[in-house]
Design a protein around this motif. Structure first.
Motif, short mmCIF file in Angstrom:
data_model
loop_
_atom_site.label_atom_id
_atom_site.label_comp_id
_atom_site.label_asym_id
_atom_site.label_seq_id
_atom_site.Cartn_x
_atom_site.Cartn_y
_atom_site.Cartn_z
N TYR A 128 -10.61 -17.70 5.40
CA TYR A 128 -10.66 -18.71 6.75
C TYR A 128 -9.32 -19.06 7.02
N VAL A 129 -8.95 -18.69 8.34
CA VAL A 129 -7.63 -19.14 8.74
C VAL A 129 -7.67 -19.74 10.20
N ARG A 182 -2.09 -19.77 10.62
CA ARG A 182 -2.23 -18.15 10.65
C ARG A 182 -0.83 -17.79 10.71
N ASP A 205 1.25 -14.41 10.92
CA ASP A 205 1.16 -13.00 11.53
C ASP A 205 2.59 -12.09 11.32
N LEU A 217 4.89 -12.06 5.63
CA LEU A 217 3.88 -11.58 4.95
C LEU A 217 4.28 -10.67 3.47
N TYR A 251 1.45 -1.23 7.61
CA TYR A 251 1.70 -2.75 6.93
C TYR A 251 2.12 -2.39 5.46
N VAL A 273 -1.63 -14.32 1.05
CA VAL A 273 -2.01 -13.13 1.69
C VAL A 273 -3.03 -12.36 1.08
N HIS A 274 -3.74 -11.78 1.98
CA HIS A 274 -4.90 -10.82 1.53
C HIS A 274 -4.60 -9.39 2.20
N TYR A 279 -5.66 -5.52 2.43
CA TYR A 279 -6.92 -4.56 2.34
C TYR A 279 -6.66 -3.14 2.57
N ARG A 307 -5.12 -3.27 6.59
CA ARG A 307 -5.52 -4.70 7.16
C ARG A 307 -4.95 -5.74 6.54
N GLU A 311 -4.18 -10.13 5.99
CA GLU A 311 -4.15 -11.56 6.57
C GLU A 311 -3.38 -12.56 5.95
N LYS A 365 -1.90 -16.85 5.49
CA LYS A 365 -2.35 -18.06 5.72
C LYS A 365 -0.90 -19.04 5.12
#
Length: 207
Positions: A2-3, A8, A10, A15, A51, A107-108, A110, A167, A169, A171
């Protein structure tokens, strides 16, 4: 993860910076036998893919690599983190309507987990990981310091991981939702801590 918009992150360079500084990640895969997580040191190849791509290795005895993942794997990185006491806020003295929270970077990443057993690729991964974490030492140890036969034997006990990131993410929760006075109070409170992690967070709180 949840961000909320205020937290957030980006910026890909930021990251990647958090991922590099975290040093140890958790690799999580969903399998037919349930979720499996393994703490792993990983290195990032930022030039591979939009990425970047993560590399590491697991023990051959670890069942995680043998169980086909259902969908993408996830690598979790945690940066500096600290408990934030309500006592840090000037607002506590004004009206008392404050509660504890936690500041942190996360950082997640994927992507599909690819496992490999090729000895030459494994040697490259082990060498790069070793060089990465030995570089700050006055007298860095190198893989070539050990007998080649011994290293080859050790490689038989591990399996390589390649995770191209599809992908990502991020926070960055550093009290951005508080007013300037409260942020200053948090920064001052954490800067006075005897915990290095607290002081690291203090330096990241916006003025």
């Amino acid at each position: 993860m949840y961000v909320p918009p205020a937290f957030r992150e980006d910026d890909l360079a930021a990251l990647h910076g958090t991922m590099r500084e975290a040093r140890l990640a958790n690799l999580v895969t969903a399998t037919a036998e349930g979720l499996i997580a393994t703490p792993l040191p990983l290195f990032l190849a930022p030039e591979e893919g939009p990425y970047g791509t993560l590399y590491g290795h697991l023990a051959r005895a670890n069942p995680q690599w043998k169980l086909p993942p259902a969908g993408d794997a996830m690598a979790l990185f945690i940066g500096p983190e600290a408990y934030v006491s309500p006592a840090f806020y000037p607002a506590k003295r004004e009206h008392g309507k404050v509660v504890p929270t936690w500041n942190y970077l996360a950082v997640h990443a994927y992507g599909p987990a690819e496992f490999f057993e090729d000895a030459d690729r494994l040697l490259e991964v082990v060498t790069r990981l070793t060089n990465l974490h030995e570089q700050r030492r006055a007298e860095p140890w190198a893989v070539t310091d050990a007998p080649a036969e011994f290293i080859r034997a050790q490689l038989k006990g591990i399996v390589g991981l390649r995770l191209p990131i599809t992908r990502i993410e991020g926070k960055r929760k550093m009290s951005q939702n508080r007013n300037a006075a409260d942020r200053a109070g948090v920064a001052a409170g954490l800067a006075a801590s005897d915990q290095p992690a607290d002081r690291a967070v203090a330096a990241l709180i916006p003025g």
